[in-house]
Design a protein around this motif. Sequence first.
Motif, PDB file in Angstrom:
ATOM      1  N   ASP A  18      18.885 -33.412  38.317  1.00 26.85           N
ATOM      2  CA  ASP A  18      19.533 -34.649  38.774  1.00 26.85           C
ATOM      3  C   ASP A  18      20.394 -35.240  37.662  1.00 26.85           C
ATOM      4  OD1 ASP A  18      18.386 -34.436  41.278  1.00 26.85           O
ATOM      5  OD2 ASP A  18      16.764 -35.867  40.846  1.00 26.85           O
ATOM      6  N   GLN A  19      19.909 -35.194  36.429  1.00 23.93           N
ATOM      7  CA  GLN A  19      20.673 -35.712  35.304  1.00 23.93           C
ATOM      8  C   GLN A  19      21.888 -34.831  34.998  1.00 23.93           C
ATOM      9  OE1 GLN A  19      17.919 -36.289  32.084  1.00 23.93           O
ATOM     10  NE2 GLN A  19      16.774 -37.840  33.210  1.00 23.93           N
ATOM     11  N   VAL A  20      21.740 -33.527  35.128  1.00 27.38           N
ATOM     12  CA  VAL A  20      22.878 -32.628  34.930  1.00 27.38           C
ATOM     13  C   VAL A  20      23.973 -32.939  35.947  1.00 27.38           C
ATOM     14  CG1 VAL A  20      23.651 -30.218  35.129  1.00 27.38           C
ATOM     15  CG2 VAL A  20      21.581 -30.761  33.863  1.00 27.38           C
ATOM     16  N   ILE A  21      23.577 -33.147  37.191  1.00 27.59           N
ATOM     17  CA  ILE A  21      24.546 -33.475  38.241  1.00 27.59           C
ATOM     18  C   ILE A  21      25.226 -34.807  37.942  1.00 27.59           C
ATOM     19  CG2 ILE A  21      24.773 -34.105  40.688  1.00 27.59           C
ATOM     20  CD1 ILE A  21      22.525 -31.990  41.202  1.00 27.59           C
ATOM     21  N   ALA A  22      24.456 -35.801  37.524  1.00 25.97           N
ATOM     22  CA  ALA A  22      25.032 -37.112  37.212  1.00 25.97           C
ATOM     23  C   ALA A  22      26.033 -37.008  36.063  1.00 25.97           C
ATOM     24  CB  ALA A  22      23.926 -38.108  36.870  1.00 25.97           C
ATOM     25  N   TRP A  23      25.680 -36.291  34.997  1.00 27.83           N
ATOM     26  CA  TRP A  23      26.594 -36.127  33.860  1.00 27.83           C
ATOM     27  C   TRP A  23      27.824 -35.326  34.271  1.00 27.83           C
ATOM     28  CZ3 TRP A  23      27.226 -38.443  29.409  1.00 27.83           C
ATOM     29  CH2 TRP A  23      26.173 -39.170  28.876  1.00 27.83           C
ATOM     30  N   SER A  24      27.619 -34.296  35.051  1.00 27.79           N
ATOM     31  CA  SER A  24      28.747 -33.476  35.493  1.00 27.79           C
ATOM     32  C   SER A  24      29.725 -34.307  36.319  1.00 27.79           C
ATOM     33  CB  SER A  24      28.232 -32.304  36.317  1.00 27.79           C
ATOM     34  OG  SER A  24      29.295 -31.564  36.854  1.00 27.79           O
ATOM     35  N   THR A  25      29.194 -35.129  37.190  1.00 27.90           N
ATOM     36  CA  THR A  25      30.039 -35.994  38.009  1.00 27.90           C
ATOM     37  C   THR A  25      30.781 -37.008  37.146  1.00 27.90           C
ATOM     38  OG1 THR A  25      28.524 -35.733  39.859  1.00 27.90           O
ATOM     39  CG2 THR A  25      30.025 -37.599  39.958  1.00 27.90           C
ATOM     40  N   ALA A  26      30.087 -37.589  36.185  1.00 30.99           N
ATOM     41  CA  ALA A  26      30.702 -38.593  35.320  1.00 30.99           C
ATOM     42  C   ALA A  26      31.793 -37.990  34.438  1.00 30.99           C
ATOM     43  CB  ALA A  26      29.636 -39.246  34.447  1.00 30.99           C
ATOM     44  N   LEU A  27      31.655 -36.736  34.047  1.00 30.22           N
ATOM     45  CA  LEU A  27      32.615 -36.108  33.141  1.00 30.22           C
ATOM     46  C   LEU A  27      33.726 -35.349  33.861  1.00 30.22           C
ATOM     47  CD1 LEU A  27      30.137 -34.838  30.420  1.00 30.22           C
ATOM     48  CD2 LEU A  27      31.643 -36.836  30.314  1.00 30.22           C
ATOM     49  N   THR A  28      33.691 -35.293  35.176  1.00 33.67           N
ATOM     50  CA  THR A  28      34.718 -34.587  35.942  1.00 33.67           C
ATOM     51  C   THR A  28      36.125 -35.062  35.608  1.00 33.67           C
ATOM     52  OG1 THR A  28      33.209 -34.052  37.735  1.00 33.67           O
ATOM     53  CG2 THR A  28      35.536 -34.044  38.279  1.00 33.67           C
ATOM     54  N   PRO A  29      36.381 -36.361  35.521  1.00 31.93           N
ATOM     55  CA  PRO A  29      37.750 -36.797  35.198  1.00 31.93           C
ATOM     56  C   PRO A  29      38.248 -36.271  33.853  1.00 31.93           C
ATOM     57  CG  PRO A  29      36.460 -38.648  35.991  1.00 31.93           C
ATOM     58  CD  PRO A  29      35.525 -37.497  35.803  1.00 31.93           C
ATOM     59  N   LEU A  30      37.365 -36.090  32.900  1.00 38.86           N
ATOM     60  CA  LEU A  30      37.776 -35.568  31.604  1.00 38.86           C
ATOM     61  C   LEU A  30      38.152 -34.098  31.677  1.00 38.86           C
ATOM     62  CD1 LEU A  30      35.109 -37.279  29.351  1.00 38.86           C
ATOM     63  CD2 LEU A  30      37.482 -37.970  29.707  1.00 38.86           C
ATOM     64  N   ARG A  31      37.487 -33.360  32.554  1.00 39.67           N
ATOM     65  CA  ARG A  31      37.805 -31.938  32.697  1.00 39.67           C
ATOM     66  C   ARG A  31      39.088 -31.717  33.469  1.00 39.67           C
ATOM     67  NH1 ARG A  31      32.321 -31.876  33.992  1.00 39.67           N
ATOM     68  NH2 ARG A  31      32.806 -31.500  36.169  1.00 39.67           N
ATOM     69  N   THR A  32      39.427 -32.620  34.381  1.00 34.39           N
ATOM     70  CA  THR A  32      40.597 -32.428  35.229  1.00 34.39           C
ATOM     71  C   THR A  32      41.830 -33.174  34.714  1.00 34.39           C
ATOM     72  OG1 THR A  32      39.888 -34.255  36.652  1.00 34.39           O
ATOM     73  CG2 THR A  32      39.194 -32.036  37.283  1.00 34.39           C
ATOM     74  N   ALA A  33      41.684 -33.982  33.681  1.00 37.84           N
ATOM     75  CA  ALA A  33      42.832 -34.718  33.145  1.00 37.84           C
ATOM     76  C   ALA A  33      43.805 -33.751  32.492  1.00 37.84           C
ATOM     77  CB  ALA A  33      42.348 -35.755  32.122  1.00 37.84           C
ATOM     78  N   SER A  34      45.087 -34.085  32.603  1.00 36.34           N
ATOM     79  CA  SER A  34      46.097 -33.235  31.962  1.00 36.34           C
ATOM     80  C   SER A  34      46.039 -33.450  30.450  1.00 36.34           C
ATOM     81  CB  SER A  34      47.474 -33.560  32.504  1.00 36.34           C
ATOM     82  OG  SER A  34      47.775 -34.919  32.278  1.00 36.34           O
ATOM     83  N   PRO A  35      46.251 -32.407  29.692  1.00 35.14           N
ATOM     84  CA  PRO A  35      46.190 -32.550  28.234  1.00 35.14           C
ATOM     85  C   PRO A  35      47.304 -33.438  27.698  1.00 35.14           C
ATOM     86  CG  PRO A  35      46.878 -30.340  28.857  1.00 35.14           C
ATOM     87  CD  PRO A  35      46.556 -31.075  30.121  1.00 35.14           C
ATOM     88  N   VAL A  36      46.991 -34.150  26.639  1.00 36.95           N
ATOM     89  CA  VAL A  36      47.962 -35.040  26.005  1.00 36.95           C
ATOM     90  C   VAL A  36      48.753 -34.210  24.990  1.00 36.95           C
ATOM     91  CG1 VAL A  36      48.230 -37.069  24.555  1.00 36.95           C
ATOM     92  CG2 VAL A  36      46.441 -37.004  26.311  1.00 36.95           C
ATOM     93  N   ALA A  37      50.059 -34.325  25.055  1.00 37.90           N
ATOM     94  CA  ALA A  37      50.915 -33.584  24.110  1.00 37.90           C
ATOM     95  C   ALA A  37      50.775 -34.181  22.720  1.00 37.90           C
ATOM     96  CB  ALA A  37      52.364 -33.628  24.572  1.00 37.90           C
ATOM     97  N   ALA A  38      50.639 -33.333  21.728  1.00 38.31           N
ATOM     98  CA  ALA A  38      50.475 -33.823  20.361  1.00 38.31           C
ATOM     99  C   ALA A  38      51.794 -33.885  19.632  1.00 38.31           C
ATOM    100  CB  ALA A  38      49.501 -32.916  19.600  1.00 38.31           C
TER     101      ALA A  38
END
Length: 54
Positions: free
Chosen positions: A34-54
């Motif tokens: 349950d905690q893995v699912i909660a963390w995975s859901t919370a971190l989804t936006p970070l995985r799908t965000a477009s990378p920032v150009a450096a």
Amino acid sequence: MRQQVGLSMITEFENFSLFKPSAHNLPAPNAMLDQVIAWSTALTPLRTASPVAA
């Protein structure tokens, strides 16, 4: 994650391969998943965000 699961190969696995947890160990893996699912859901936006150009 807060939940940890400690399982013995001798008492929690049949023939060291088939997972057969004792009744007293069932809540821990379920809580951990349950905690893995909660963390995975919370971190989804970070995985799908477009990378920032450096």
